[in-house]
Scaffold this motif. Structure first.
Motif, PDB file in Angstrom:
ATOM      1  N   THR A 161       0.902  -1.229   0.152  1.00  8.46           N
ATOM      2  CA  THR A 161       0.042   0.069   0.146  1.00  8.46           C
ATOM      3  C   THR A 161       0.897   1.234  -0.107  1.00  8.46           C
ATOM      4  N   GLU A 217       0.524   7.790   2.553  1.00  6.87           N
ATOM      5  CA  GLU A 217      -0.459   8.929   2.396  1.00  6.87           C
ATOM      6  C   GLU A 217       0.279  10.118   1.839  1.00  6.87           C
ATOM      7  N   LYS A 218       1.237  10.481   2.510  1.00 11.10           N
ATOM      8  CA  LYS A 218       2.017  11.616   1.806  1.00 11.10           C
ATOM      9  C   LYS A 218       3.582  11.144   1.744  1.00 11.10           C
ATOM     10  N   VAL A 246       0.352   7.276  -4.062  1.00 15.42           N
ATOM     11  CA  VAL A 246       0.727   8.313  -2.999  1.00 15.42           C
ATOM     12  C   VAL A 246      -0.306   9.569  -3.366  1.00 15.42           C
ATOM     13  N   GLU A 247      -0.922  10.013  -2.237  1.00 14.63           N
ATOM     14  CA  GLU A 247      -1.978  10.957  -2.511  1.00 14.63           C
ATOM     15  C   GLU A 247      -1.504  12.270  -2.450  1.00 14.63           C
ATOM     16  N   GLN A 248      -0.594  12.661  -1.414  1.00 10.50           N
ATOM     17  CA  GLN A 248      -0.264  13.876  -1.341  1.00 10.50           C
ATOM     18  C   GLN A 248       1.487  13.924  -1.592  1.00 10.50           C
TER      19      GLN A 248
END
Length: 199
Positions: free
Chosen positions: A132, A135-136, A164-166
């Protein structure tokens, strides 16, 4: 030709790690660090001082270190998205074409190397791997003596492909237009003018 080392040779050359506290530094570097931080402060000690002050004083410390180290007075470290777009639009067409090709090729390469999730009950119990994305992610793009837009591309694109979201990019103050254009090409809207340890 690729050199192949036996284990002892590799351990004494390419794999040799010198503990940071025993490292010696060039006299010129020691002199410049001591001029800013005081007699006897090593580069590692200077980094600790910077990080501790940022931990305590936040943005005020960032301004202090940017002023002292980078000789830059900035009220806002974030580069507006409009500046990224302007850099993209005003970049030399041949450089822009090369960067666009690089973006395409780097993305395609990383899309071909996914890490699969898997699970098995054939090894005693249920074992497996689940991959996974974080997140950042923070990306540092050097740019002090030469612009390195490739550092942005080779860091941001794999993170994007991984999910990666951010993604936040830091680069030394007054970055080269090619770095800003690459941020725009990659869809990054958080680029900050912060160099060195304070980034």
């Amino acid at each position: 030709m690729l050199n192949i080392y036996d284990v002892p040779t590799a351990q004494n050359t390419i794999l040799k790690r010198i503990p940071l506290h025993t490292k010696t530094y060039p006299p010129r570097l020691v002199k410049s660090v001591e001029a800013l931080f005081g007699k006897g402060v090593t580069p590692a000690g200077a980094v600790s001082i910077i990080l501790e002050s940022i931990s305590q004083d936040g943005d005020a410390a960032l301004r202090k270190w940017s002023s002292l180290i980078d000789k830059t007075e900035l009220e806002d470290f974030r580069i507006p998205s409009a500046d990224l777009k302007a850099a993209y639009k005003n970049l030399d067409p041949s450089l822009l074409a090369a960067l666009q090709l690089a973006v395409q090729r780097i993305r395609q390469f990383h899309e071909h190397q996914p890490l699969p999730n898997w699970e098995t009950d054939k090894l005693g119990g249920i074992l497996g791997q689940r991959v996974t994305a974080v997140e950042k992610a923070g990306v540092y793009v050097p740019g002090g003596t030469a612009p390195l837009p490739s550092s942005l591309l080779m860091s941001v694109i794999p993170a994007q492909v991984a999910g990666v979201e951010q993604i936040i990019v830091c680069t030394p103050p007054n970055p080269h237009a090619s770095i800003l254009a690459c941020g725009y090409l990659c869809g990054i809207d958080q680029v900050y003018q912060l160099g060195g340890a304070q980034a």
